[in-house]
Design a protein around this motif. Sequence first.
Motif: not given
Length: 518
Positions: A72-74, A140-145, A147-151
């Motif tokens: 993945s690219s998370t 954190s959850l948003m970044a995991i779900l 890949p366009q979100i980085k946290t």
Amino acid sequence: MLDDTLKAQLGSYLERVKQPFEIVASLSDSENSGEMLDLLQTIQALRADKITLKTDGNDARKPSFTLQRAGSSTSLRFAGLPLGHEFTSLVLALLWTGGHPPKEERDLIEQIEGLEGDFNFEVYMSLSCHNCPDVVQALSLMAILNPQIKTTVIEGGAFQNEVTEREIMAVPMVFLNGQMFGSGRMELGEIVAKLDTNAAAKDAAKLSAKAPYDVLVVGGGPAGAAAAVYAARKGIRTGVAAERFGGQVNDTMGIENYPSVLETNGPALAAALEAHAKSYDVDIMNLQRAEAIIPATEPGGLIEVKLANGGSLKSKTVIVSTGARWRNVNVPGEAEYKNKGVAYCPHCDGPLFKGKRTAVIGGGNSGIEAAIDLAGIVAHVTVVEFAEQLKADAVLVKKLQSLPNVTIHTNAQTTEITGADGKVNGLKFKDRATGVEQLVELEGVFVQIGLVPNTEFLRGTVELSKFGEIVIDAKGHTSVPGVFAAGDCTTVPYKQIVIAAGAGATAALSAFDHLIRA
């Protein structure tokens, strides 16, 4: 780093990891880096078959580490040690990265997955902040779900240079793509709604389409939760529309006076209240703020509750339990320097003022407890109380008076919070006996002067007291038939959790009695 008990608990949690992932650490030769390496090695050893640890990261923030699922690219990074209140955030991030499903509604998960754009979040937190985990876990959850979100989760104490440069004086503080996004407690749905511009309209339509309730509770604090449980146990259709389930309890750190519960904290009690209500199939609608209540036009008719997002709900009876919020001191400088030195939660923001000079406005229990807590962190605390003597319990006053870095001013009226370059630099107050005004140079002011009821939306609808409280009788009736009220937003004396819960139960029983007699 972790004792045997905590290792055993962590090991049992990590058994839920289903997919392999990597931890990539960026370290230096500092003591903090050594502690982080020890923690990460412990985690890796507990699930060596699924977790790979690498120490060749080259991120500018050291120590830090990323969690990344294979293939993945998370992008989720923790900068600084996520211990204290954030240890749970770390555990959840490990589980989610390892494929354990989050306990969120499928609609919300799909909404996160569907967000388009580049979102680079940085969230600053402190390990003693009980408001921070909700925000940290949401981002954190948003970044995991997606890949366009980085946290990046940043522990302020480990990166004081950034805290100073960005003038961060309250946590949690969130930046999006380098710009200020929000501060204070935010729930996952609230963050997503700010990113998804169509969310409010869709949510309003969904709410307006709901069938009428027998009992609709407006507000989700102890009063609202108790009302929902008591109503639902009668087997009638029950809903709760709340801005934040748990209400102001979420902002209370230590709770030691709730019968049968020797000790707990606000977030834990709020979660327990919500779980109890959900166990009775109560329809909980979170992040909903009521803007008006329209009484029934005829006996037995439906009452309408209009919501801020444009939606509306209908019910045969309504119980208002909107609680109260921190009262503002309402002097020049308070609004201008909020989160720039003016704060309301010493537990959350106190660590950001380590070694600095602070003041507490208010001499009641909350004010004196705040001053005692701060005295162990900051260089000096000035307590300013309007009355001629402190109003807190004698044991608290005695403790405060024993502290060497505390100055107490009673019979003193706060007149201004001063500042320069965008942050607080002083507090002015006037001696009420002599009229002489003083200026205390400091960096932080904590306002602790009581509560104001959340009832502005009811003016002209139900009878309110001169303090804005909803006038109720012994059974929770308001001046409007079918509308009941309970808790801190009402004229009930003594604003306490246990009293609010009891009042909520009373209101629910009265609503049920109203229904069967209608």
